[in-house]
Design a protein around this motif. Structure first.
Motif, PDB file in Angstrom:
ATOM      1  N   LEU A   1     -32.818 -14.493  16.163  1.00 49.82           N
ATOM      2  CA  LEU A   1     -32.178 -15.912  16.067  1.00 49.82           C
ATOM      3  C   LEU A   1     -32.482 -16.825  17.227  1.00 49.82           C
ATOM      4  N   LEU A   2     -32.416 -16.404  18.362  1.00 51.45           N
ATOM      5  CA  LEU A   2     -33.005 -16.913  19.679  1.00 51.45           C
ATOM      6  C   LEU A   2     -34.395 -17.324  19.689  1.00 51.45           C
ATOM      7  N   HIS A   3     -35.088 -16.336  18.947  1.00 57.55           N
ATOM      8  CA  HIS A   3     -36.658 -16.849  18.890  1.00 57.55           C
ATOM      9  C   HIS A   3     -36.674 -17.850  17.921  1.00 57.55           C
ATOM     10  N   VAL A   4     -35.828 -18.028  16.738  1.00 57.17           N
ATOM     11  CA  VAL A   4     -36.144 -19.024  15.938  1.00 57.17           C
ATOM     12  C   VAL A   4     -35.839 -20.458  16.550  1.00 57.17           C
ATOM     13  N   PHE A   5     -34.538 -20.162  17.366  1.00 58.08           N
ATOM     14  CA  PHE A   5     -34.249 -21.482  18.065  1.00 58.08           C
ATOM     15  C   PHE A   5     -35.355 -22.123  19.043  1.00 58.08           C
TER      16      PHE A   5
ATOM     17  N   ALA B   1     -29.180 -27.649  12.955  1.00 56.35           N
ATOM     18  CA  ALA B   1     -29.340 -26.795  11.703  1.00 56.35           C
ATOM     19  C   ALA B   1     -28.110 -26.484  11.067  1.00 56.35           C
ATOM     20  N   SER B   2     -28.022 -25.991  10.098  1.00 52.97           N
ATOM     21  CA  SER B   2     -26.962 -25.326   9.176  1.00 52.97           C
ATOM     22  C   SER B   2     -27.000 -24.031   9.211  1.00 52.97           C
TER      23      SER B   2
ATOM     24  N   VAL C   1     -22.583 -27.081  10.132  1.00 54.40           N
ATOM     25  CA  VAL C   1     -23.765 -27.562  10.719  1.00 54.40           C
ATOM     26  C   VAL C   1     -23.650 -27.822  12.154  1.00 54.40           C
ATOM     27  N   ASN C   2     -24.190 -27.176  13.208  1.00 59.78           N
ATOM     28  CA  ASN C   2     -24.023 -27.506  14.868  1.00 59.78           C
ATOM     29  C   ASN C   2     -25.326 -27.785  15.115  1.00 59.78           C
TER      30      ASN C   2
END
Length: 189
Positions: A48-52, A64-65, A104-105
């Motif tokens: 997830l950190l890579h996605v961010f 993003a949701s 959503v944050n």
């Protein structure tokens, strides 16, 4: 053209291409080594950190949701929620809720972990973010033939007046505060 996530059978969806800002994401050695340890202890959090990092804007923030994050990771929403807790507890990211539901944050990456712009610009990270949206989360389908939105001029742009307009405002000077305008030559060329 509608930009939305496309999912083919067995594949992760791809986001529409972002404008090119450069092809580097920076990280320092200590953070990189800590990230490697995170990958062995909490693989979903590392993913997830890579996605961010792949999707942050100029100021290290993305909105993003949970549903979109789960699609981008290729995992369930519950896995995303667990990974978010690990990242937030480990000070990898800050999470700022948008709305009451918390689904959503705004996610702000720790600028000591990864950054895309000069560090002196990162103090404004909470003011701006790239927002990830999916068409199927919208109340109405996204239409390709919608009329363009009206655009407000940016600071520094000059708006060209059109139409008759209003007559100029005329206000007498206050006593003792008359304008001292320069004299003009009475002969015109």
């Amino acid at each position: 053209m509608a930009e939305h996530l496309e999912r083919r059978e067995g594949e992760r969806p791809e986001l529409p291409a972002k404008p090119k800002r450069g092809h580097f994401v920076q990280t320092d050695r200590a953070a990189h080594e800590a990230w490697a340890k995170l990958g062995t202890k909490h693989p979903a959090a590392s993913a997830l950190l890579h996605v961010f990092v792949a999707n942050v804007g100029e100021s290290n923030a993305v909105v993003a949701s949970h549903k979109i994050l789960s699609r981008l990771m290729g995992s369930s929403v519950s896995t995303v929620k667990r990974a978010l807790r690990v990242l937030e507890d480990g000070n990898w990211i800050e999470v700022h809720r948008i709305g009451a539901s918390g689904t959503v944050n705004a996610y702000v990456l720790n600028s000591r972990v990864a950054w895309t712009e000069a560090r002196d610009k990162l103090r404004y990270a909470r003011l701006k973010a790239d927002v990830l949206l999916a068409e199927d989360e919208q109340p109405k389908p996204v239409a390709d033939d919608k009329a363009a939105l009206h655009r407000l001029p940016r600071v520094g742009e000059v708006q060209i007046p059109a139409g008759d307009g209003l007559p100029p405002v005329s206000q007498p000077s206050f006593p003792g505060l008359e304008l001292a305008l320069p004299a003009t030559d009475s002969q015109s060329e």
